[in-house]
Design a protein around this motif. Sequence first.
Motif, PDB file in Angstrom:
ATOM      1  N   GLY A 100       0.821  -1.201   0.000  1.00 39.53           N
ATOM      2  CA  GLY A 100       0.000   0.000   0.000  1.00 39.53           C
ATOM      3  C   GLY A 100       0.855   1.252   0.000  1.00 39.53           C
ATOM      4  O   GLY A 100       1.721   1.430  -0.849  1.00 39.53           O
ATOM      5  N   THR A 101       0.665   2.090   1.011  1.00 39.91           N
ATOM      6  CA  THR A 101       1.385   3.361   1.085  1.00 39.91           C
ATOM      7  C   THR A 101       2.484   3.360   2.148  1.00 39.91           C
ATOM      8  O   THR A 101       2.998   4.417   2.508  1.00 39.91           O
ATOM      9  CB  THR A 101       0.407   4.513   1.390  1.00 39.91           C
ATOM     10  N   ALA A 102       2.862   2.189   2.650  1.00 35.87           N
ATOM     11  CA  ALA A 102       3.899   2.089   3.677  1.00 35.87           C
ATOM     12  C   ALA A 102       5.033   1.194   3.196  1.00 35.87           C
ATOM     13  O   ALA A 102       4.817   0.210   2.486  1.00 35.87           O
ATOM     14  CB  ALA A 102       3.313   1.528   4.969  1.00 35.87           C
ATOM     15  N   ALA A 103       6.244   1.561   3.594  1.00 36.77           N
ATOM     16  CA  ALA A 103       7.419   0.768   3.239  1.00 36.77           C
ATOM     17  C   ALA A 103       8.434   0.831   4.371  1.00 36.77           C
ATOM     18  O   ALA A 103       8.413   1.751   5.195  1.00 36.77           O
ATOM     19  CB  ALA A 103       8.055   1.297   1.945  1.00 36.77           C
ATOM     20  N   THR A 104       9.300  -0.142   4.390  1.00 35.03           N
ATOM     21  CA  THR A 104      10.403  -0.157   5.346  1.00 35.03           C
ATOM     22  C   THR A 104      11.640  -0.640   4.609  1.00 35.03           C
ATOM     23  O   THR A 104      11.544  -1.430   3.666  1.00 35.03           O
ATOM     24  CB  THR A 104      10.075  -1.050   6.565  1.00 35.03           C
ATOM     25  N   ALA A 105      12.803  -0.142   5.023  1.00 32.18           N
ATOM     26  CA  ALA A 105      14.049  -0.508   4.355  1.00 32.18           C
ATOM     27  C   ALA A 105      15.166  -0.584   5.378  1.00 32.18           C
ATOM     28  O   ALA A 105      15.146   0.107   6.401  1.00 32.18           O
ATOM     29  CB  ALA A 105      14.403   0.521   3.280  1.00 32.18           C
ATOM     30  N   VAL A 106      16.153  -1.415   5.079  1.00 32.09           N
ATOM     31  CA  VAL A 106      17.376  -1.490   5.873  1.00 32.09           C
ATOM     32  C   VAL A 106      18.520  -1.110   4.951  1.00 32.09           C
ATOM     33  O   VAL A 106      18.620  -1.620   3.825  1.00 32.09           O
ATOM     34  CB  VAL A 106      17.595  -2.912   6.442  1.00 32.09           C
ATOM     35  N   THR A 107      19.360  -0.188   5.422  1.00 34.75           N
ATOM     36  CA  THR A 107      20.514   0.248   4.643  1.00 34.75           C
ATOM     37  C   THR A 107      21.763   0.203   5.512  1.00 34.75           C
ATOM     38  O   THR A 107      21.672   0.175   6.749  1.00 34.75           O
ATOM     39  CB  THR A 107      20.331   1.690   4.114  1.00 34.75           C
TER      40      THR A 107
END
Length: 183
Positions: A97-104
């Motif tokens: 949807g309109t949410a995301a998560t990321a690891v960098t």
Amino acid sequence: MKLNKSLFALIALLGISVSTFAQSEDDAIKETINNYLDGGAVGDTARLNRAFFPYANLRNLSKDGKVSEMPVKKFIAAVPAGGAKWTSKIVNYSYAGTAATAVTEEELPTFKFVDFLNLLKINGEWKIVSRVYSRVEKNVTVASSSPSGGGFSTASSATPAKGSPAAAKKPAPKPKPSDDGWK
């Protein structure tokens, strides 16, 4: 026969449209994350401003174990001229949807930062709304889990082994329908 060809063409077009949508979402999320990573590496504050929501916050634990918080505007203003000169990578990301998560990871000469970024799609653009990060040794790797079956078990949903102390306990009473458990 003509109907079959038309139906096949419609299905093919829908498949391409869905694939293009998913690809464009992937590209948009990666572009936002790379605006942060590359902008920080070279000191490009315009790219950093494109990556972050204006009221985003950056959080970590200070040396004394307290939560430290910095508004993104202060972070961007503190980026050194010429950038942080880090080498970075996107470890992983997920979205729905309109949410995301990321690891960098951003590697510097003697240590690296591991970032856990949360993004929202605001007015059609992906923006980083929070950065929770840790300064770690260069040899530290990100630990993660991706269980099969589509979800994690919680302590309340796991079945305790027979004879274990948890098996002897009575189950918790069911909450009343009006109780959402957050009060």
